[in-house]
Scaffold this motif. Structure first.
Motif, short mmCIF file in Angstrom:
data_model
loop_
_atom_site.label_atom_id
_atom_site.label_comp_id
_atom_site.label_asym_id
_atom_site.label_seq_id
_atom_site.Cartn_x
_atom_site.Cartn_y
_atom_site.Cartn_z
N ARG A 191 11.31 10.43 1.75
CA ARG A 191 11.24 11.83 1.63
C ARG A 191 12.26 12.24 0.52
O ARG A 191 13.49 11.77 0.86
N LYS A 192 11.86 13.19 -0.42
CA LYS A 192 12.89 13.53 -1.20
C LYS A 192 12.30 15.07 -1.91
O LYS A 192 11.35 15.19 -2.61
N PRO A 193 13.44 16.04 -1.94
CA PRO A 193 13.09 17.21 -2.77
C PRO A 193 13.60 17.00 -4.32
O PRO A 193 14.89 16.28 -4.21
N ILE B 23 6.37 12.93 -0.32
CA ILE B 23 6.70 11.94 0.73
C ILE B 23 5.93 10.64 0.14
O ILE B 23 4.58 10.76 -0.11
N ASP B 24 6.52 9.57 0.18
CA ASP B 24 5.85 8.17 0.13
C ASP B 24 6.02 7.32 1.10
O ASP B 24 7.22 6.97 1.71
N GLU B 25 4.87 7.21 1.50
CA GLU B 25 4.51 6.04 2.57
C GLU B 25 4.23 4.44 2.12
O GLU B 25 3.15 4.57 1.50
N LYS C 195 0.71 -1.30 -0.06
CA LYS C 195 0.08 -0.05 0.13
C LYS C 195 0.79 1.13 -0.07
O LYS C 195 1.76 1.15 0.67
N THR C 196 0.51 2.18 -0.86
CA THR C 196 1.43 3.50 -0.88
C THR C 196 0.38 4.83 -0.77
O THR C 196 -0.64 4.80 -1.49
N LYS C 197 0.96 5.59 0.00
CA LYS C 197 0.24 6.92 -0.03
C LYS C 197 1.26 7.71 -0.25
O LYS C 197 2.40 7.64 0.38
N SER C 198 1.17 8.72 -1.37
CA SER C 198 1.83 9.59 -1.79
C SER C 198 1.42 11.07 -1.66
O SER C 198 0.35 11.47 -2.16
N TYR C 199 2.50 11.95 -0.95
CA TYR C 199 2.02 13.45 -1.02
C TYR C 199 3.15 14.27 -1.54
O TYR C 199 4.18 13.95 -1.37
#
Length: 759
Positions: free
Chosen positions: A476-478, A431-433, A403-407
């Motif tokens: 997390r990545k810019p 941000i990817d969870e 399962k992935t949540k991405s913001y």
């Protein structure tokens, strides 16, 4: 990098020459027509966008016989397209994803009307109602809903119109192939229009033959239906609803057999297949491999003008369900039979606000994704499992889910700070969870092959639990983009850019006990020119340098695969696109790409080969033959024919050094109508299939041709076509593993005729 420096210096000289050219009035009959793209989330002339873009309009797709995303490499140099079972694998400028397992993100992302396609299987579809395709080269780490290290393939479909029109065609080709296409659009009420697109293709006879069970292989059946409704609510307000359904079923891209210089674990060799007529496309398996994939989704796009601002929101759902059954060992023996059931679903929402006034153009927004990818289940059946468990079990069953949540928040601004000079600054923070849950079992009793059917079937037999796995990780990545461009008059734009892209860390659902692969990053520098000569020639050229780090790579370990962060790499090169209106009804277009690409430090790679040094242990009860392969960098045998080796300095997989394509079109009046003909040629210098650089796809050329006569009034037309005119034999995919080196042939020569109508 002396060659790259020479090319860039030559480009600078060309810029000066073009800038000094006088302006010529455009001849509407022979001049180059503008191409409008939306690469920066706004409509712009292709020649004004400081990004390397290959734009292929619908007319060019039709003329060159490009009917699906798998054919795009024949029009876009630098883009290599291969297959891994049901997944279409894009590799762009050397950047791609190894493997095509469920839950893996493609390094080259695919978007349809701004909606991200999560499944690599979802990147395989027919191009039946397309307005244009934009292939963006280089990392897209600012404006796109999923960060992509290699680039993006943007598919823009047609917009419904109020005026009724209909285009339909029906054709028949060799191998008992039926093909039909329909596109209809029209108004439903004032301000309300809709369209419907349907594509169907059934290749009823295969390219090859399964010599064990006596059936055709390498055939497929496809259907895809798309529809849009456009509601123009007010002068500045509109809502677009879209939906689609597609299904692909068959054995194309999945019927493995040995490749040259290899033998399989049962002693079968390549010569046995090529000795008899068309045996190149044959297989020998105890069952017919099959793919059955269904893809579906819908979206709602709301747009509201607010003076200098435009508010856009895109809400979308994507889903897929698939069944695959692959004979991994490619023999009549049940060594590795891999039936699996995969599912994916995804909700996304992207909110954008754009500003356009005077010298400033800007966009900002927020992206959210909630996705689930799963095997329900993934299985390995046969002697490979029996050998590894001492005969206690003949089946490994894995139910795994990610399962992935991405913001992500993003923004980009372009400022014309001097006449004709623009500075572009963009940034994104993602941000990817990721969450993984898996249950693993050993099974007793191999199910009857007939029990494997399509989507929704469940494995039978007795299952004994091995364990449960739960993992979670947040990444997390810019990322960013900086670009400077200057317009040297109406005919020439020069730009330079620096950007970073990343591909999120991910779990391997086929081996859920593994730790997740870490994110990979790509830093890219690029300079380019976009020019128009005499209003008849469009020439765009780019030189680039990539620093690629923490590359995610699949490696075979026995009957399973491992996803690791393999190495770093450095890539540099040049690519170009051109289009020329020659006159007298002739036009010429093409593109080319040259790449230098090498892995950096890559001390521990897994290398597989069946013929191996003496003393290696047998695999699953079978003792392979002894060969003369010498790999001085290899040590520590893992399984029969598998070793730890160094791949440092090797070339990247699926990446040719050079690729080029050319298309010649001609139009002439004939019998009161129009005769349009096209001949296209695509050349690929060849590429390696795995990091060990042991097996290579040799160079190959593909020729396509077609002739279309359109009757007076353009109400109907007659078309004849041929693809792969010279019947070139090359591979669509190749696997190296401990049971042998196995490949899947690409399509041979196909030809046919069709009749079309237009209202």
């Amino acid at each position: 990098m002396p060659m790259l420096k020479t090319v860039l210096l030559a480009s600078a000289s060309l810029c000066v020459a073009i800038a000094a050219m006088p302006a010529f009035a455009q001849d509407n009959d022979t001049g180059i027509q503008d191409i409008v793209v939306t690469a920066q989330k706004r409509a712009e002339n292709l020649q004004k966008v400081p990004i390397a873009i290959s734009a292929v309009p619908a007319q060019a797709l039709a003329q060159s016989g490009i009917r699906s995303t798998q054919d795009l490499a024949q029009s876009v140099a630098g883009l290599n397209v291969t297959r891994t079972t049901e997944a279409t694998v894009f590799t762009l400028r050397g950047i791609g994803t190894q493997g095509g397992s469920t839950g893996q993100d493609s390094a080259v992302a695919t978007f349809v009307d701004g909606v991200y396609m999560p499944s690599m299987a979802g990147a395989t579809f027919a191009l039946n109602n397309i307005e244009r395709i934009e292939v963006l080269k280089g990392p897209q780490g600012t404006l796109y809903g999923r960060n992509a290290t290699g680039g993006a393939v943007n598919v823009i479909t047609k917009t419904p119109k109020q005026d009724f029109s209909l285009d339909a065609s029906m054709g028949y080709g060799n191998l008992q192939t039926m093909e039909g296409n329909l596109y209809a659009t029209g108004g439903l009420a004032h301000g309300l229009a809709a369209d419907l697109a349907v594509y169907y293709r059934n290749q009823d006879k295969g390219f090859g033959y399964n010599r064990v069970i006596g059936t055709d292989v390498n055939k497929s059946r496809d259907i895809i239906v798309r529809s849009k409704i456009l509601w123009e609510i007010g002068p500045e307000t509109k809502l677009t609803l879209a939906g689609d359904y597609g299904r692909t079923r068959g054995s194309y891209a999945i019927s493995y057999r040995p490749v040259p210089t290899s033998q399989l674990v049962d002693g079968t060799g390549y010569a046995q297949f090529t000795a008899k007529g068309n045996g190149y496309y044959d297989s020998e398996s105890e069952f017919n491999p099959v793919i059955d994939t269904r893809m579906f989704g819908g979206s709602a796009k709301f747009e509201q003008g607010l003076g200098d601002f435009t508010l856009t929101n895109i809400l979308a759902y994507r889903g897929s369900k698939g069944f695959q059954r692959v004979d991994v060992d490619a023999t009549p023996l049940k060594i590795v039979d891999a039936p699996l059931y995969n599912r994916e679903k995804q909700w996304t929402n992207e909110l954008q606000i754009a500003y356009d006034s005077g010298p400033v153009k800007a966009i900002a927004g927020f992206f959210y994704m909630n996705a689930t990818s799963e095997y329900d289940p993934f299985q390995i059946v046969g002697q490979a499992i029996a050998g590894e468990t001492g005969g206690l079990s003949d089946r490994l069953v894995i139910y795994s889910q990610q399962k992935t949540k991405s913001y992500a928040a993003f923004g980009q601004v372009t400022w014309e700070f001097a006449t004709g000079t623009n500075l572009t600054l963009g940034a994104r923070y993602t941000i990817d969870e990721r969450r993984l849950h898996a249950d693993e079992y050993f099974g007793i009793g191999i199910p009857d092959p007939d029990a494997y059917c399509n989507v929704g079937c469940r494995p039978d037999g007795t299952l004994y639990p091995i364990g449960t796995v739960d993992q979670k990780k947040t990444f997390r990545k810019p990322t960013w983009r900086i670009a400077l461009d200057h317009q040297f008059g109406p005919h020439l734009m020069v730009y330079a850019s620096y950007s970073r892209g990343f591909k999120s860390g991910v779990y391997n659902l086929t081996s859920p006990t593994d730790a997740p692969a870490q994110p990979e990053t790509l830093d890219a520098g690029e300079i380019g020119i976009k020019s128009t000569l005499f209003d008849r020639i469009r020439l765009n050229l780019a030189g680039f340098y990539y620093k690629y780090q923490n590359i995610q790579a699949f490696q075979v370990n026995g009957a399973s695969t491992t996803l690791t962060n393999a190495a770093s790499a450095k890539i540099y090169g040049v690519d170009f696109d051109f289009q020329a209106e020659i006159g007298a009804g002739f036009s010429l277009s093409g593109s080319g790409a040259w790449l230098h690409h090498r892995y950096g430090s890559f001390p521990v790679a897994t290398v597989s080969f069946l013929n191996q040094p003496a003393g290696a242990p047998s695999y699953a009860g079978y003792t392979p033959g002894i060969g003369n392969y010498v790999f001085p960098s290899c040590s520590n045998p893992l399984y029969s024919g598998q070793f730890f080796c160094s791949a440092s300095g090797n070339k990247l997989v699926n990446t040719p050094n050079f690729a080029f394509n050319l298309a010649l079109n001609h139009e002439v009046d004939l019998a009161g109508g129009k005769l349009r003909s096209n001949v296209s040629w695509a050349y690929n210098s060849g590429y390696y299939w795995a990091v060990d650089n042991r097996l290579k796809q040799p160079s190959f050329s593909l020729f396509n041709a077609q002739v279309v006569w359109t009757a007076p009034g353009e109400r109907w037309n007659l078309r004849g076509w041929v693809r792969n005119l010279t019947n070139k034999k090359y591979l669509l995919s190749l696997n190296e593993n401990g049971t042998g080196d196995e490949g899947v042939p690409a399509a041979g020569r196909t030809y046919g005729m069709s009749v079309g109508v237009h209202f």
